[in-house]
Design a protein around this motif. Structure first.
Motif, mmCIF file in Angstrom:
data_model
loop_
_atom_site.group_PDB
_atom_site.id
_atom_site.type_symbol
_atom_site.label_atom_id
_atom_site.label_comp_id
_atom_site.label_asym_id
_atom_site.label_seq_id
_atom_site.Cartn_x
_atom_site.Cartn_y
_atom_site.Cartn_z
ATOM 1 N N THR A 35 18.059 14.781 -5.168
ATOM 2 C CA THR A 35 18.323 16.147 -4.535
ATOM 3 C C THR A 35 18.875 16.502 -3.212
ATOM 4 O O THR A 35 19.956 17.201 -3.230
ATOM 5 N N ALA A 36 18.355 15.818 -2.400
ATOM 6 C CA ALA A 36 18.770 15.919 -1.051
ATOM 7 C C ALA A 36 20.229 15.189 -0.846
ATOM 8 O O ALA A 36 20.920 15.740 -0.118
ATOM 9 N N TYR A 37 20.236 14.217 -1.351
ATOM 10 C CA TYR A 37 21.768 13.548 -1.194
ATOM 11 C C TYR A 37 22.738 14.403 -1.851
ATOM 12 O O TYR A 37 23.908 14.529 -1.416
ATOM 13 N N VAL A 38 22.445 15.064 -3.167
ATOM 14 C CA VAL A 38 23.385 15.711 -3.838
ATOM 15 C C VAL A 38 23.901 16.987 -2.781
ATOM 16 O O VAL A 38 24.922 17.429 -2.909
ATOM 17 N N ALA A 39 22.929 17.554 -2.406
ATOM 18 C CA ALA A 39 23.104 18.791 -1.557
ATOM 19 C C ALA A 39 23.941 18.512 -0.268
ATOM 20 O O ALA A 39 24.567 19.589 0.051
ATOM 21 N N LEU A 40 24.165 17.295 0.240
ATOM 22 C CA LEU A 40 25.109 16.814 1.110
ATOM 23 C C LEU A 40 26.697 17.121 0.582
ATOM 24 O O LEU A 40 27.379 17.593 1.617
ATOM 25 N N TYR A 41 26.800 16.984 -0.509
ATOM 26 C CA TYR A 41 28.107 16.968 -0.858
ATOM 27 C C TYR A 41 28.562 18.058 -1.861
ATOM 28 O O TYR A 41 29.947 18.313 -2.032
ATOM 29 N N ASP A 50 27.608 7.198 5.768
ATOM 30 C CA ASP A 50 27.365 8.658 6.291
ATOM 31 C C ASP A 50 26.096 8.734 7.039
ATOM 32 O O ASP A 50 25.121 8.758 6.449
ATOM 33 N N PRO A 51 26.297 9.223 8.227
ATOM 34 C CA PRO A 51 24.713 9.389 8.991
ATOM 35 C C PRO A 51 23.904 10.435 8.371
ATOM 36 O O PRO A 51 22.427 10.066 8.260
ATOM 37 N N LYS A 52 24.376 11.505 7.721
ATOM 38 C CA LYS A 52 23.334 12.368 7.161
ATOM 39 C C LYS A 52 22.858 11.706 5.845
ATOM 40 O O LYS A 52 21.901 11.963 5.736
ATOM 41 N N ALA A 53 23.720 10.881 5.159
ATOM 42 C CA ALA A 53 23.224 10.492 3.962
ATOM 43 C C ALA A 53 22.132 9.194 4.217
ATOM 44 O O ALA A 53 21.129 9.096 3.595
ATOM 45 N N GLU A 54 22.504 8.565 5.423
ATOM 46 C CA GLU A 54 21.437 7.602 5.898
ATOM 47 C C GLU A 54 20.077 8.182 6.297
ATOM 48 O O GLU A 54 19.198 7.482 6.018
ATOM 49 N N ARG A 55 20.090 9.262 6.751
ATOM 50 C CA ARG A 55 18.693 9.857 7.064
ATOM 51 C C ARG A 55 17.976 10.341 5.807
ATOM 52 O O ARG A 55 16.724 10.019 5.944
#
Length: 544
Positions: free
Chosen positions: A356-362, A498-503
């Protein structure tokens, strides 16, 4: 029948090969004459070390097995069979079932904490086809009547109607049983009635725990033959290995390697194509292990997978909370001790939070989904009929058109959970189950019992596979239970930069580590061990 076996095998092999030919053609070298894949991309191949470890383990067990055959005679008793584990052939521990396999408590736990944990269903009324009466089962209900046990959600059943009429090898039998279980005051699930065929008849008695010792044991073994046949066909091969191969191929054909969803899924596809290709040419070939050792053989195996495929839905069967709800077991206060459910739900929720968090990034609005041509093509291939080269899956959220995060998350959750936790639960306890063949037989000699006449230990021994076949079963179970690849979240290859995805990934790893500690703490007090969904030993992908 022998003429049909190669046809069934070659049909599956052809499907496998054709799919691989279509899969990112620029990455493959193919032979047009034979329509076979010559080379799998490097990131999908077995590593040298992984392949070597598998070969080494198989060779070591086989060599030691030759020594056992030299010093041991035929099985004189069940104890004699157990003595094989006291030799130096197998590294400890011996199969968990070795000492407890004959008990009702162990038989009950096989439904909720071994390799086939998704069939037990809350019983709200006794099925009409199960010829159980109040007088039959009242002695096993600890003073309750049948109505009270139903009202208090203490009764459960497993129904193998899907097995009725399944093809089997010549001279073999696989039943289509239905069994009733009771959750007692000691929080143990125990069988209280077993009917080996679907419809009541004079030659289809309801077996009870009060029946003669070996008669009741035989009924449990025949039930477990059906359970094991379903496990290897549907739970394991069909709906982890083969189901996920379709998803792998759809992903590679439609998503570029730079696509964020490809990067999310790729770690969970490691080695799958290679291991499936190996299985098709060894374990499930016309002269392979399945055909030689199991009662169904490959024709029955494929037929059972096909039957299940006609009803399997991603939004129910592939979505754990919905699947549990469909069996009346989402409520964790019902059937305490259902370790698979409890640990699987925790993992499912952790994966869901991560996805859910990952999909919300993109994706931040409906148009971000509908304008993504790659993800739309991917979704369409998941539902496209198999006759047209698609996966042909039912119940895929969005039905081939994704326009919201909930649908995409549900699909991704199914793929990642099945590739990791789903396969781990179906696979890694196989040695504990199959490693002592009377415990979880995949073939039984003779015919179904049609009366409650007292049987003897000799009757049980005569029904078991011979010594050579017994050892072959043990060897394969040992190899298939090997843990080889990295734990969930610890990816063999780095895809996410991707830094955001890495977090987001780091939070995922943290939650997995916390859940691992919870499982380890629970294991200290569990009467029956269930370690297979500890994130520390759940692999990222289907690699064995």
């Amino acid at each position: 029948m022998q003429q049909l076996l190669p046809t069934a095998f070659h049909h599956l092999l052809q499907m496998h090969q054709q799919s691989r030919l279509l899969w990112q053609n620029q990455l493959f070298k193919t032979s047009l004459e034979h329509q076979a894949v010559k080379e799998v991309p490097e990131d999908e191949k077995f590593s040298f070390n992984y392949q070597f470890d598998l070969l080494k383990l198989g060779a070591e067990i086989t060599i030691k097995g030759k020594l056992v055959r030299l010093v041991s005679g035929d099985w004189d008793s069940l104890d004699d069979l157990g003595n094989i584990y006291k030799s130096d052939v197998f590294s400890k521990p011996t199969p968990l079932a070795d000492d407890t396999w004959h008990t009702d408590e162990h038989f009950g736990f096989q439904r909720i904490g071994r390799v086939n944990n998704s069939l037990i269903t809350l019983c709200t009324e006794i099925p009409e086809k199960l010829a159980v009466t109040e007088d039959m089962v009242k002695p096993f209900l600890e003073g309750m009547g049948l109505s009270a046990a139903l009202a208090k959600k203490k009764l459960f059943y497993v129904d193998y109607a899907i097995m009725e009429g399944i093809p089997v090898k010549s001279g073999m039998t696989v039943s289509s049983p239905i069994a009733l279980f009771y959750h007692n005051k000691k929080n143990r699930l125990v069988p209280i009635a077993i009917q080996l065929k679907q419809q009541p008849a004079d030659d289809n008695p309801v077996f009870l725990p009060s029946d003669p010792k070996y008669t009741w044991l035989a009924a449990k073994m025949w039930f477990n033959l059906a359970d094991a046949s379903y496990h290897e066909s549907v739970t394991h091969l069909g709906f982890t290995h083969l189901l996920m191969e379709g998803c792998v191929l759809a992903t590679h054909r439609n998503l570029s390697q730079s696509h964020p969803i490809f990067k999310l899924l790729a770690p969970h596809f490691l080695y799958l194509i290679d291991i499936n290709g190996s299985a098709l040419t060894t374990l499930i070939s016309p002269d392979g292990w399945v055909q030689n050792v199991t009662a169904m053989g490959i024709k029955g195996l494929f037929e059972l997978i096909q039957r299940k495929l006609e009803t399997w839905r991603m939004d129910v069967d592939g979505t754990l909370p919905k699947e549990l709800e469909s069996r009346g077991l989402l409520d964790q206060t019902v059937l305490s001790g259902y370790h698979y459910r409890d640990d699987a739900l925790a993992l499912y929720n952790i994966i869901n939070s991560y996805v859910t968090a990952y999909v919300a990034l993109y994706y931040d609005c409906s148009s971000s989904f509908t304008n993504d041509q790659e993800i739309q093509a991917w979704a369409q291939e998941l539902v496209k009929p198999r006759s047209q080269g698609g996966c042909g899956l039912l119940g895929v959220p969005g039905e081939g058109s994704i326009n919201n995060a909930a649908d995409l998350v549900c699909i991704l959750n199914c793929i990642i959970f099945t590739s990791s936790a789903g396969h781990a639960a179906a696979n890694f306890a196989q040695y504990d189950e199959y490693g002592f063949p009377p415990n979880y037989p995949i073939a039984i000699k003779g015919s179904l019992p049609t009366t409650k006449a007292a049987l003897t230990e000799s009757c049980i021994l005569n029904a078991l596979p011979d010594k050579a076949m017994t050892f072959e079963i043990i060897v394969i179970a040992k190899i298939l239970s090997s843990l080889g690849t990295n734990k969930l979240g610890d990816y063999e290859m780095k895809y996410i930069y991707d830094p955001k995805a890495e977090r987001v990934l780091q939070r995922f790893k943290k939650e997995l580590a916390e859940q691992s500690q919870r499982v380890k703490t629970l294991e200290k007090t569990r009467e029956f061990s269930f370690k297979w969904l500890d994130p520390e030993i759940v692999p990222n992908a289907i690699s064995i």
